[in-house]
Design a protein around this motif. Structure first.
Motif, mmCIF file in Angstrom:
data_model
loop_
_atom_site.group_PDB
_atom_site.id
_atom_site.type_symbol
_atom_site.label_atom_id
_atom_site.label_comp_id
_atom_site.label_asym_id
_atom_site.label_seq_id
_atom_site.Cartn_x
_atom_site.Cartn_y
_atom_site.Cartn_z
ATOM 1 N N LYS A 149 0.874 -1.135 0.020
ATOM 2 C CA LYS A 149 -0.082 -0.020 -0.049
ATOM 3 C C LYS A 149 0.820 1.282 -0.054
ATOM 4 C CE LYS A 149 -4.312 -1.900 1.907
ATOM 5 N NZ LYS A 149 -5.192 -1.554 3.276
ATOM 6 N N HIS A 155 2.773 1.683 -2.176
ATOM 7 C CA HIS A 155 3.203 2.123 -3.806
ATOM 8 C C HIS A 155 4.331 2.860 -3.910
ATOM 9 C CE1 HIS A 155 -0.423 0.258 -4.953
ATOM 10 N NE2 HIS A 155 -1.283 0.557 -3.975
ATOM 11 N N GLU A 192 6.491 2.742 -6.219
ATOM 12 C CA GLU A 192 6.321 3.119 -7.576
ATOM 13 C C GLU A 192 5.668 4.123 -8.085
ATOM 14 O OE1 GLU A 192 2.433 0.934 -7.323
ATOM 15 O OE2 GLU A 192 4.251 0.650 -6.150
ATOM 16 N N ARG A 193 4.630 4.371 -7.396
ATOM 17 C CA ARG A 193 4.001 5.657 -7.560
ATOM 18 C C ARG A 193 4.485 6.924 -6.905
ATOM 19 N NH1 ARG A 193 -2.096 3.901 -5.926
ATOM 20 N NH2 ARG A 193 -2.309 1.929 -7.134
#
Length: 270
Positions: A93, A95, A97-98
């Protein structure tokens, strides 16, 4: 140097974990500022980096970015204390990569000015950049294996693309650091110099790049990165098309006319 506009200044955390300064000619310096924690990449610092690079990517006045941790340490990895009790869903959660995408996708050239440790997430952060200038004290490592995990922000994939399978496996499977000179020899580092010259050399190179035609700079970066994972024929096609597009720019006319007239070109990014 003057501080950056308020839109960027507001991205600094309350503790100013990230400092942003504008030098001259469109050069911006982004400095990690957690010296008490050897610039460990806390969640808040990662968020600040993400937001800052998103802003810089859309700022037409920015020509080149220098990313540094200062003259003693670049970044000694992630914040282990924040991960110690995490389960897989919590890690998912986050993330990353974001969070890291604005750095990865930044169209501006990024120069990593590295002194001291660039370990774990610090090495991965340096590998998100386009050029790495390292001081003699710099060392690079992916030590995640020593705590039972592995790189999770591109360390395996970017490293193998930079230095090849055999050197990457040595670094990844032993967790042992490599020196600046070793990193240079294997192709991970662009330039090695004395520690006190890392930031001056980085700024000198950034200023040189900033004086180049911005649209050509952007196209070169885009084609190099896109072409790395494409077939040679596809990559060459991307190169041809990008070069053809640049002949529609005013900077191309200015550059060629200045060359013929034996004068200094003035590029405007048009």
């Amino acid at each position: 140097m003057t501080t950056s506009p308020s839109a960027i200044e507001n991205m600094e955390s309350a503790e100013q974990e990230l400092l942003v300064q504008r030098a001259e000619n469109g050069v911006v310096i982004v400095k990690l500022n957690r010296p008490q924690a050897t610039n460990a990449l806390s969640l808040s610092l990662q968020a600040a980096l993400s937001q800052t690079f998103q802003e810089l990517s859309h700022d037409d006045s920015v020509r080149c970015i220098v990313l540094t941790g200062g003259e003693k340490v670049f970044a000694a990895g992630g914040d282990i204390k924040s991960m110690d009790s995490c389960g897989p869903i919590e890690i998912m959660k986050r993330h990353t990569e974001r969070v890291w995408a604005p750095i990865e996708n930044c169209p501006k050239p990024i120069i990593a000015a590295v002194c001291g440790y660039a370990f774990g997430g610090g090495a991965e952060l340096a590998m998100h950049c386009d050029i790495i200038i390292a001081g003699q004290s710099a060392s690079f490592a992916q030590p995640e294996i020593r705590i039972g995990i592995m790189p999770g922000i591109g360390g395996t994939q970017r490293l193998v693309r930079a230095v090849g399978k055999f050197q990457a496996m040595r670094i990844l499977l032993t967790g042992k650091p490599v020196t600046a000179d070793e990193a240079y020899a294997m192709g991970l580092v662009s330039l090695v110099c004395a520690d006190d010259q890392v930031i001056p050399e980085s700024l000198k190179m950034a200023k040189l790049i900033a004086n180049m035609p911005p649209l050509a700079v952007e196209q070169i970066k885009e084609v190099v990165i896109a072409g790395m994972d494409a077939s040679l024929d596809t990559a060459l096609m991307l190169e041809r098309k990008a070069n053809q597009i640049l002949f529609a720019t005013l900077d191309q006319k200015e550059g060629m006319n200045a060359f013929i007239e034996k004068r200094q070109a003035v590029f405007k990014g048009e």
